[in-house]
Design an enzyme around this catalytic site. Structure first.
Site, PDB file in Angstrom:
ATOM      1  CE1 TYR A   1      -3.724  -2.567  -0.317  1.00  0.00           C
ATOM      2  CE2 TYR A   1      -2.508  -2.979   2.565  1.00  0.00           C
ATOM      3  CZ  TYR A   1      -3.587  -3.688   1.297  1.00  0.00           C
ATOM      4  OH  TYR A   1      -4.291  -4.830   1.075  1.00  0.00           O
TER       5      TYR A   1
ATOM      6  CG  ASN B   1      -9.934   0.577  -2.186  1.00  0.00           C
ATOM      7  OD1 ASN B   1      -9.961  -0.210  -1.723  1.00  0.00           O
ATOM      8  ND2 ASN B   1      -8.581   0.961  -2.052  1.00  0.00           N
TER       9      ASN B   1
ATOM     10  CG  HIS C   1     -11.000 -10.087  -1.997  1.00  0.00           C
ATOM     11  ND1 HIS C   1     -10.687  -9.439  -3.438  1.00  0.00           N
ATOM     12  CD2 HIS C   1     -10.723  -8.559  -1.099  1.00  0.00           C
ATOM     13  CE1 HIS C   1      -9.996  -7.602  -3.103  1.00  0.00           C
ATOM     14  NE2 HIS C   1      -9.939  -7.908  -1.945  1.00  0.00           N
TER      15      HIS C   1
ATOM     16  CG  ASP D   1     -26.992  -7.124  -4.455  1.00  0.00           C
ATOM     17  OD1 ASP D   1     -26.561  -7.595  -5.428  1.00  0.00           O
ATOM     18  OD2 ASP D   1     -28.035  -8.088  -3.840  1.00  0.00           O
TER      19      ASP D   1
ATOM     20  CG  HIS E   1      -8.529  -2.910  -5.735  1.00  0.00           C
ATOM     21  ND1 HIS E   1      -9.467  -3.229  -3.983  1.00  0.00           N
ATOM     22  CD2 HIS E   1      -9.253  -3.076  -6.866  1.00  0.00           C
ATOM     23  CE1 HIS E   1     -10.371  -3.444  -4.707  1.00  0.00           C
ATOM     24  NE2 HIS E   1     -10.767  -3.102  -6.333  1.00  0.00           N
TER      25      HIS E   1
ATOM     26  CB  SER F   1      -2.421  -3.927  -3.268  1.00  0.00           C
ATOM     27  OG  SER F   1      -3.711  -4.578  -2.803  1.00  0.00           O
TER      28      SER F   1
ATOM     29  NE  ARG G   1      -4.605  -9.064  -0.356  1.00  0.00           N
ATOM     30  CZ  ARG G   1      -5.965  -9.076   1.265  1.00  0.00           C
ATOM     31  NH1 ARG G   1      -5.793  -8.259   1.129  1.00  0.00           N
ATOM     32  NH2 ARG G   1      -4.904  -9.019   2.591  1.00  0.00           N
TER      33      ARG G   1
HETATM   34  C1  DQA Z   1      -7.533  -3.033  -1.151  1.00  0.00           C
HETATM   35  C2  DQA Z   1      -7.087  -4.416  -1.645  1.00  0.00           C
HETATM   36  C3  DQA Z   1      -7.752  -4.752  -0.549  1.00  0.00           C
HETATM   37  O1  DQA Z   1      -7.949  -6.254  -1.007  1.00  0.00           O
HETATM   38  C4  DQA Z   1      -7.796  -4.901   0.933  1.00  0.00           C
HETATM   39  O2  DQA Z   1      -8.073  -5.538   1.382  1.00  0.00           O
HETATM   40  C5  DQA Z   1      -7.581  -3.331   1.114  1.00  0.00           C
HETATM   41  C6  DQA Z   1      -7.383  -2.639  -0.017  1.00  0.00           C
HETATM   42  C7  DQA Z   1      -6.359  -2.513  -2.451  1.00  0.00           C
HETATM   43  O3  DQA Z   1      -6.438  -0.789  -2.321  1.00  0.00           O
HETATM   44  O4  DQA Z   1      -5.314  -2.593  -2.362  1.00  0.00           O
HETATM   45  O5  DQA Z   1      -7.944  -3.741   2.411  1.00  0.00           O
HETATM   46  O6  DQA Z   1      -8.809  -2.919  -1.953  1.00  0.00           O
END
Ligand code: DQA
Length: 144
Positions: free
Chosen positions: A23, A73, A79, A86, A99, A101, A110
């Site tokens: 992150y 986000n 997931h 919905d 995201h 990451s 993920r």
């Molecule tokens: C995330 C990726 C998710 O898997 C994770 O649970 C997050 C951050 C990302 O911004 O990369 O909390 O959404």
């Protein structure tokens, strides 16, 4: 004034302390400032919200379903939350799923997003830059 709504979900308030390998080191405040500045550069105002409560996130989706553009986000809810999926279906404006990451290159659980099918596009693995890219893609969609 065109309004962009930016919704962050669970644990994203802890950016800056979460694993930097995934992150980076940016805080949520710094990220929101960067997004707001980029939005202002294209003439948009920005409403930035974060919650660790899924029901609140859903209620914000309802409340802002008629915004001009949206970035979400949902964190880990991405997931598995069919309730957020919905609620996103009710949002009438273009929505970017972002995201920090690269979720496709991380743990098996993920790799799947249940919200991807109901958003306009997804950006992942580009860090804060991914949000700025999303602002411009949403702007292009609004202009087109
Ligand atoms: C995330 C990726 C998710 O898997 C994770 O649970 C997050 C951050 C990302 O911004 O990369 O909390 O959404």
């Amino acid at each position: 004034m065109t309004t962009l709504v930016v919704l962050h979900g669970a644990n994203l308030d802890m950016l800056g302390e979460r694993p930097a390998v995934h992150y980076g080191t940016v805080t949520l405040g710094e990220l929101e400032t960067a997004i707001t500045t980029e939005a202002a550069a294209v003439g948009w105002e920005c409403i930035c919200l974060q919650t660790n409560h899924e029901g609140t996130f859903i209620e914000w989706l309802h409340e802002h379903r008629k915004a001009d553009a949206m970035i979400v986000n949902p964190g880990a809810w991405t997931h598995y939350s069919y309730a957020i999926r919905d609620a996103l279906e009710l949002v009438s404006c273009p929505v970017a799923e972002v995201h920090l990451s690269d979720i496709a290159a991380r743990e098996e659980w993920r790799r799947h997003s249940v919200v991807s099918p109901v958003v306009s596009f997804t950006v992942a693995g580009k860090g804060p830059q991914g949000y700025l890219e999303a602002v411009h893609r949403l702007h292009d969609m609004a202009a087109g």
